[in-house]
Structure formats: C-alpha cells, structure tokens
Design a protein around this motif. Structure first.
Motif, PDB file in Angstrom:
ATOM      1  N   LEU A 130       0.837  -1.206   0.000  1.00  0.00           N
ATOM      2  CA  LEU A 130       0.000   0.000   0.000  1.00  0.00           C
ATOM      3  C   LEU A 130       0.869   1.252   0.000  1.00  0.00           C
ATOM      4  CD1 LEU A 130      -2.841  -1.079   2.457  1.00  0.00           C
ATOM      5  CD2 LEU A 130      -2.606  -1.490  -0.004  1.00  0.00           C
ATOM      6  N   THR A 131       1.636   1.390  -1.065  1.00  0.00           N
ATOM      7  CA  THR A 131       2.518   2.545  -1.211  1.00  0.00           C
ATOM      8  C   THR A 131       1.705   3.764  -1.652  1.00  0.00           C
ATOM      9  OG1 THR A 131       2.945   2.037  -3.538  1.00  0.00           O
ATOM     10  CG2 THR A 131       4.407   1.011  -1.892  1.00  0.00           C
ATOM     11  N   ALA A 164     -13.474  -3.697  -4.700  1.00  0.00           N
ATOM     12  CA  ALA A 164     -12.430  -2.906  -5.352  1.00  0.00           C
ATOM     13  C   ALA A 164     -11.055  -3.251  -4.808  1.00  0.00           C
ATOM     14  CB  ALA A 164     -12.712  -1.423  -5.168  1.00  0.00           C
ATOM     15  N   ALA A 165     -10.960  -3.526  -3.516  1.00  0.00           N
ATOM     16  CA  ALA A 165      -9.666  -3.839  -2.915  1.00  0.00           C
ATOM     17  C   ALA A 165      -9.115  -5.161  -3.448  1.00  0.00           C
ATOM     18  CB  ALA A 165      -9.790  -3.886  -1.395  1.00  0.00           C
ATOM     19  N   ILE A 166      -9.959  -6.176  -3.555  1.00  0.00           N
ATOM     20  CA  ILE A 166      -9.491  -7.452  -4.109  1.00  0.00           C
ATOM     21  C   ILE A 166      -9.096  -7.278  -5.569  1.00  0.00           C
ATOM     22  CG2 ILE A 166     -10.281  -9.751  -4.811  1.00  0.00           C
ATOM     23  CD1 ILE A 166     -11.608 -10.030  -2.117  1.00  0.00           C
ATOM     24  N   LEU A 374      -6.788  -1.656   2.598  1.00  0.00           N
ATOM     25  CA  LEU A 374      -7.004  -0.947   1.339  1.00  0.00           C
ATOM     26  C   LEU A 374      -8.463  -0.548   1.202  1.00  0.00           C
ATOM     27  CD1 LEU A 374      -6.276   0.064  -1.465  1.00  0.00           C
ATOM     28  CD2 LEU A 374      -6.370  -2.304  -2.297  1.00  0.00           C
ATOM     29  N   ALA A 375      -9.364  -1.467   1.542  1.00  0.00           N
ATOM     30  CA  ALA A 375     -10.795  -1.155   1.463  1.00  0.00           C
ATOM     31  C   ALA A 375     -11.142   0.022   2.377  1.00  0.00           C
ATOM     32  CB  ALA A 375     -11.611  -2.385   1.855  1.00  0.00           C
ATOM     33  N   ARG A 377      -9.197   2.441   3.397  1.00  0.00           N
ATOM     34  CA  ARG A 377      -8.638   3.687   2.866  1.00  0.00           C
ATOM     35  C   ARG A 377      -9.420   4.175   1.656  1.00  0.00           C
ATOM     36  NH1 ARG A 377      -2.099   2.442   3.441  1.00  0.00           N
ATOM     37  NH2 ARG A 377      -2.209   1.751   5.631  1.00  0.00           N
ATOM     38  N   LEU A 378      -9.909   3.250   0.845  1.00  0.00           N
ATOM     39  CA  LEU A 378     -10.752   3.653  -0.281  1.00  0.00           C
ATOM     40  C   LEU A 378     -12.050   4.273   0.208  1.00  0.00           C
ATOM     41  CD1 LEU A 378     -10.309   0.654  -2.754  1.00  0.00           C
ATOM     42  CD2 LEU A 378      -9.435   2.981  -3.018  1.00  0.00           C
ATOM     43  N   ALA A 379     -12.618   3.686   1.252  1.00  0.00           N
ATOM     44  CA  ALA A 379     -13.861   4.221   1.799  1.00  0.00           C
ATOM     45  C   ALA A 379     -13.651   5.606   2.379  1.00  0.00           C
ATOM     46  CB  ALA A 379     -14.402   3.272   2.868  1.00  0.00           C
ATOM     47  N   ALA A 380     -12.507   5.817   3.033  1.00  0.00           N
ATOM     48  CA  ALA A 380     -12.224   7.116   3.644  1.00  0.00           C
ATOM     49  C   ALA A 380     -12.001   8.194   2.588  1.00  0.00           C
ATOM     50  CB  ALA A 380     -10.997   7.007   4.546  1.00  0.00           C
ATOM     51  N   ALA A 381     -11.431   7.788   1.442  1.00  0.00           N
ATOM     52  CA  ALA A 381     -11.109   8.762   0.404  1.00  0.00           C
ATOM     53  C   ALA A 381     -12.266   9.036  -0.536  1.00  0.00           C
ATOM     54  CB  ALA A 381      -9.915   8.266  -0.411  1.00  0.00           C
ATOM     55  N   ALA A 382     -13.219   8.101  -0.624  1.00  0.00           N
ATOM     56  CA  ALA A 382     -14.299   8.225  -1.602  1.00  0.00           C
ATOM     57  C   ALA A 382     -15.401   9.133  -1.083  1.00  0.00           C
ATOM     58  CB  ALA A 382     -14.875   6.850  -1.918  1.00  0.00           C
TER      59      ALA A 382
END
Length: 403
Positions: A130-131, A164-166, A374-375, A377-382
C-alpha cells in the motif's frame, strides 16, 4: 482467488524461522509471513485460492511418481486428449488447445520451484503493497468504476470497497492479470509429479471453460499457476463463481468490468460474506495483554496455516476484559461482531466472520489484512454514495450464464 495454491507443497508447510536456506525467485511472486509460533510460511502472491488447494491424498500420492515410471510428455498429453473427449469437450476445442503443446514450459516449472529470499512481517508486507503510488492509482480506479461497483455491491451484499480492494490486490486494478497461456501452464504443472492430480483437474476445468465458449483460446491467459483474469480465479473457481453480469452470454473476467466485479462479489458471498458486515478493525494490545491472550485464549483450528494462526472468536466484552482496546485507547464498541485476534509484530486486528471469505480467496493474513486496510482507505477517500456521480450506464440485461 485467487490468490492462486499453495505452490510450495501448496505453501502450507511451516519451516523454522531460524533454519538457514538459500532460495531463488522473484519477490513479487511470493509472500512470506512470520507466524507467532516462530515459523515462516510461504504464500504465493498469485490468487491461487490457497485454502482450497491443500494437497489431499490423491495429490500426495501423485508426488511419488518417479521419472522412470511416468510417461513421456507426448504420451501423457495423448491421455489428456482422450480423457477430455470422453468428458464431452468438443474435438475442435481439444485440437486448438492441445495440438501446439510440444513440451512442458521450463519457465513454468522454474517459477513453481522458486521461492522468495526475504521473510516479511505482516506490517512490512502491508507497507510494501500500500505505497503512496499504489494508493493514488487505487483512488483513481475506484472512482472511475464507483457507480458500477456500488450497484454490484448492493446486489450481492458485499461492500463495494472490498470488491475494489481485491480487484486491486489481485491484478493492480486490471492492469496486469498475467500473460501465460493458461492451458499450457496447467498442462505443464499437471504433467509434473509434485501436484499432478490437482493441476490435472484444473486443466480439464479450463478446457470446459473453452468448451462453453466463455473465452476464446488465444485470450485465455493468466498467471504461471493457471489463475485467470482480473480476479485471478483458478478454473474450478471460475466455473463455480464467475458471473455474466452484463448478460452477453460470456462470463468475461478478463476484460468486462461488470463480470469482473460481480464474480469477485459472488465468490465472497458464496464463501460466507455477511451482508452489512465489515472485515475487522485494528486494535491496541499491550505486551502484557498479549501475554495474557497467549495463555488464556485458544488458538483456532483450520485447514491452512493462517486459520490456525489466529485466536478463536470472542465477544467484544470478553476482549475488553482481557485488555484489548480501540487504537485510540478507548473501550471497544459493544455492538461489533464476535472477533478473532490476528497479530503481526506490532499491530493487532480483531477480524469478524466475513474476514474468512477473504482468507478463502488467499489464505494469508498478510493478503487479507492488506485487502481490508485498502478497502478502509478507499472508503475514507471516496465521496459518500449520495454525492457520487449517477450511473449513466445502460440498464443491466438479464444474465445469460452458461451452465
């Protein structure tokens, strides 16, 4: 997974961490983890759906075949052709898929035997995956498919961010899903005696996929281990879980986004994902609390190393009594599901029942925790669903899944 077996005696054999060994291979293809028991374990980074591929008796027996007793590759392949025809695979499919395979692919056998040289703790593995660059791509790709992933997530009862994370971890959001010809790779591994029974079965499943017309032979490509498409499904998992979401008569996990996302969601749902549930959460565990847990909390039984390297599930109230707290030091929420504790070197996670569906995809805590983080972080950013763009894609047609 998926994922994708586990590729060194199905990668579930534990080795003493202190044991010195020199091993070849590219680090991008494998993941090592350190178990609390003081053992290292090998997990391939292709989605081999490891938990499904622990060698059974038939595969163990197959590994005893010697070079003197097994047939030549051409003789063996002739037997495969005959059996494929007896299984109902059409002659033209058998000819197209098998006629140009003259010998096993050396690169496949080399990759099967290669191992990474570095042992990573869970935290190190997560940080390497997760870079900032990867997360930038993740946010962009998720945003570009948000409406479709939301629609599919709601239909299947799986959080869109998990889908999305998978997708991201398996194929870098569809940007790389493997270039090896699947039939040739599986034929090579099925002829090799180490796990012949397992890969022979996958080879016939792959021929059945071609027989059903879901993919054309030249496009059937994936990892060196036979994992296919953007979700990296093995052929057996494809036949069980792949979806034709757009209703065009093909379950296209190689290039059709709706089919890719629906197939991932269908797999997770089929493996027990509970609608409305998340994967888990990071928690605070002091060294004293960790010692108490080791002494007082049972370890879980399981079919792969990762499922044995976690505690049994307990209610939040019991974890609270043992000294586990939220990351900020506050008490755990009382309404969270029963959770099992997964520990890295420094970080700890309470994982909920749906986490097992991710482990079914690839039985590695490093993999599953990476997917979960990852999931999150995607939720936090979306943006919230209500503020996301409307779905302007045409109405979804009735699915025409070929059975």
């Amino acid at each position: 997974m998926v994922s994708l077996a586990a590729l060194k005696s199905c990668a579930t054999t534990a080795l003493p961490v202190a044991q010195a060994f020199t091993i070849r291979g590219a680090i991008k293809n494998f993941e090592f983890g350190i178990q609390n028991s003081g053992h290292a374990f090998l997990i391939p980074n292709s989605k081999f759906l490891i938990s499904e591929h622990t060698p059974g008796p038939a595969q163990t027996t197959a590994t005893t075949t010697t070079a003197e007793t097994r047939p030549s590759f051409s003789e063996w392949l002739a037997g495969v052709r005959a059996e494929a025809l007896s299984r109902g695979v059409r002659q033209e499919i058998v000819d197209e898929a098998l006629s140009n395979i003259d010998e096993p692919m050396p690169v496949i056998l080399e990759r099967d035997r290669a191992q990474a040289e570095t042992v990573f703790a869970l935290e190190k593995y997560v940080s390497r995956r997760l870079t900032p660059k990867f997360m930038k791509t993740a946010r962009e790709k998720y945003a570009s498919q948000r409406a479709l992933v939301d629609e599919i997530g709601e239909r299947y009862g799986v959080p869109p961010r998990i889908i999305a994370a998978i997708w991201g971890v398996e194929s870098n959001f569809g940007r790389f899903s493997g270039v090896r010809p699947t039939i040739t790779a599986l034929a090579t591994l099925a002829w090799d005696p180490r796990r012949a029974a397992f890969f022979r079965g996958e080879l016939f499943q792959a021929l059945e996929i071609l027989n059903r017309g879901d993919i054309d032979f030249p496009r059937m490509r994936g990892s060196w281990a036979g994992a296919m498409g953007q979700p990296q499904f093995m052929p057996s998992s494809y036949l069980q879980f792949a979806e034709d979401y757009d209703g065009d008569g093909r379950r296209d996990i190689w290039s059709t986004p709706g089919d890719v996302f629906a197939s991932i969601a269908n797999y997770l749902k089929g493996k027990g994902w509970n609608a409305g549930e998340t994967w888990g959460r990071e928690v605070k565990v002091t060294p004293e609390t960790a010692r108490t847990i080791v002494n007082d909390v049972e370890r879980r039984n399981g079919t792969c190393q990762a499922t044995r390297n976690m505690t049994v599930a307990l209610p939040a109230k019991r974890w609270q009594q043992l000294g586990v707290r939220s990351v900020n030091g506050k008490p755990l929420p009382e309404d969270i599901p029963n959770g099992a504790l997964v520990s890295g070197t420094k970080q700890h996670y309470l994982v909920f029942p749906s986490y097992d569906a991710i482990l079914d995809y690839n039985c590695s805590h490093s993999y599953a925790i990476t997917v979960g983080l990852l999931a999150d972080r995607l939720a936090a950013a979306a943006p919230t669903k209500s503020s996301s763009p409307k779905n302007t894609s045409p109405p979804r047609r009735t699915r025409g899944i070929r059975r």
